[in-house]
Design an enzyme around this catalytic site. Structure first.
Site, PDB file in Angstrom:
ATOM      1  N   ASP A  35       0.851  -1.189   0.000  1.00 23.25           N
ATOM      2  CA  ASP A  35       0.000   0.000   0.000  1.00 23.25           C
ATOM      3  C   ASP A  35       0.887   1.239   0.000  1.00 23.25           C
ATOM      4  O   ASP A  35       1.896   1.274   0.709  1.00 23.25           O
ATOM      5  CB  ASP A  35      -0.905  -0.017   1.247  1.00 23.25           C
ATOM      6  N   ASN A  92     -12.931  -3.491   2.829  1.00 20.72           N
ATOM      7  CA  ASN A  92     -13.853  -2.373   2.967  1.00 20.72           C
ATOM      8  C   ASN A  92     -14.820  -2.441   1.791  1.00 20.72           C
ATOM      9  O   ASN A  92     -14.400  -2.612   0.648  1.00 20.72           O
ATOM     10  CB  ASN A  92     -13.109  -1.033   2.949  1.00 20.72           C
ATOM     11  N   GLY A  98     -15.120   3.201   4.073  1.00 22.73           N
ATOM     12  CA  GLY A  98     -13.748   3.607   3.812  1.00 22.73           C
ATOM     13  C   GLY A  98     -13.163   3.097   2.521  1.00 22.73           C
ATOM     14  O   GLY A  98     -11.976   3.299   2.260  1.00 22.73           O
ATOM     15  N   GLN A  99     -13.971   2.441   1.677  1.00 25.81           N
ATOM     16  CA  GLN A  99     -13.430   1.987   0.388  1.00 25.81           C
ATOM     17  C   GLN A  99     -13.193   3.218  -0.482  1.00 25.81           C
ATOM     18  O   GLN A  99     -14.084   4.042  -0.671  1.00 25.81           O
ATOM     19  CB  GLN A  99     -14.384   1.015  -0.302  1.00 25.81           C
ATOM     20  N   HIS A 105     -10.509  -5.592  -3.022  1.00 28.55           N
ATOM     21  CA  HIS A 105      -9.160  -5.781  -2.499  1.00 28.55           C
ATOM     22  C   HIS A 105      -9.196  -6.083  -1.010  1.00 28.55           C
ATOM     23  O   HIS A 105     -10.076  -5.622  -0.297  1.00 28.55           O
ATOM     24  CB  HIS A 105      -8.263  -4.574  -2.778  1.00 28.55           C
ATOM     25  N   HIS A 107      -6.895  -5.913   2.489  1.00 30.77           N
ATOM     26  CA  HIS A 107      -5.742  -5.311   3.149  1.00 30.77           C
ATOM     27  C   HIS A 107      -5.171  -6.355   4.109  1.00 30.77           C
ATOM     28  O   HIS A 107      -5.900  -6.879   4.947  1.00 30.77           O
ATOM     29  CB  HIS A 107      -6.161  -4.103   3.994  1.00 30.77           C
TER      30      HIS A 107
END
Length: 119
Positions: A35, A92, A98-99, A105, A107
């Protein structure tokens, strides 16, 4: 169309090699990369190479690819030395959660204490 690359999707551009990323794992169906705004010492994103806007749509359309994302997330955690210490796996879904990039995806987050609830 779901599954097809989206011209305006950051992660589709990373999959296509149009935007660089620090890749840590890659399979025929997934890509895992660091990230660019890490929230912990280890923060790796695991994505399907095919475009789906979120984890739920991915699971509904391609359950085997969704399983590949989970398998790769576990392997990333092992590669990063997080299996024994523990890690968080987060999906998310939606802007309210919070996407920010609307390409499914996971995290993989670890390397420090992770309080609950997060935030």
């Amino acid at each position: 169309m779901a599954g097809e690359p989206q011209a305006d999707c950051l992660f589709c551009k990373i999959v296509e090699g149009k935007i660089p990323a620090t890749v840590v794992r890659e399979t025929a169906t997934t890509l895992a990369f660091r990230d660019i705004n890490p929230q912990a010492p280890t923060h790796v994103l695991v994505i399907p190479k095919a475009h789906y806007p979120d984890a739920a749509s991915l699971a509904a359309a391609e359950p085997l690819v969704a399983a590949d994302v989970l398998t790769e997330a576990a392997l990333v955690a092992a590669d990063e030395g997080l299996s024994e210490r523990g890690h968080r796996l987060v999906f998310n879904t939606g802007a309210g959660a919070g996407q920010v990039v609307f390409h499914a995806h996971a995290h993989v987050i670890g390397g420090r204490g992770l309080q609950w609830p997060p935030g």
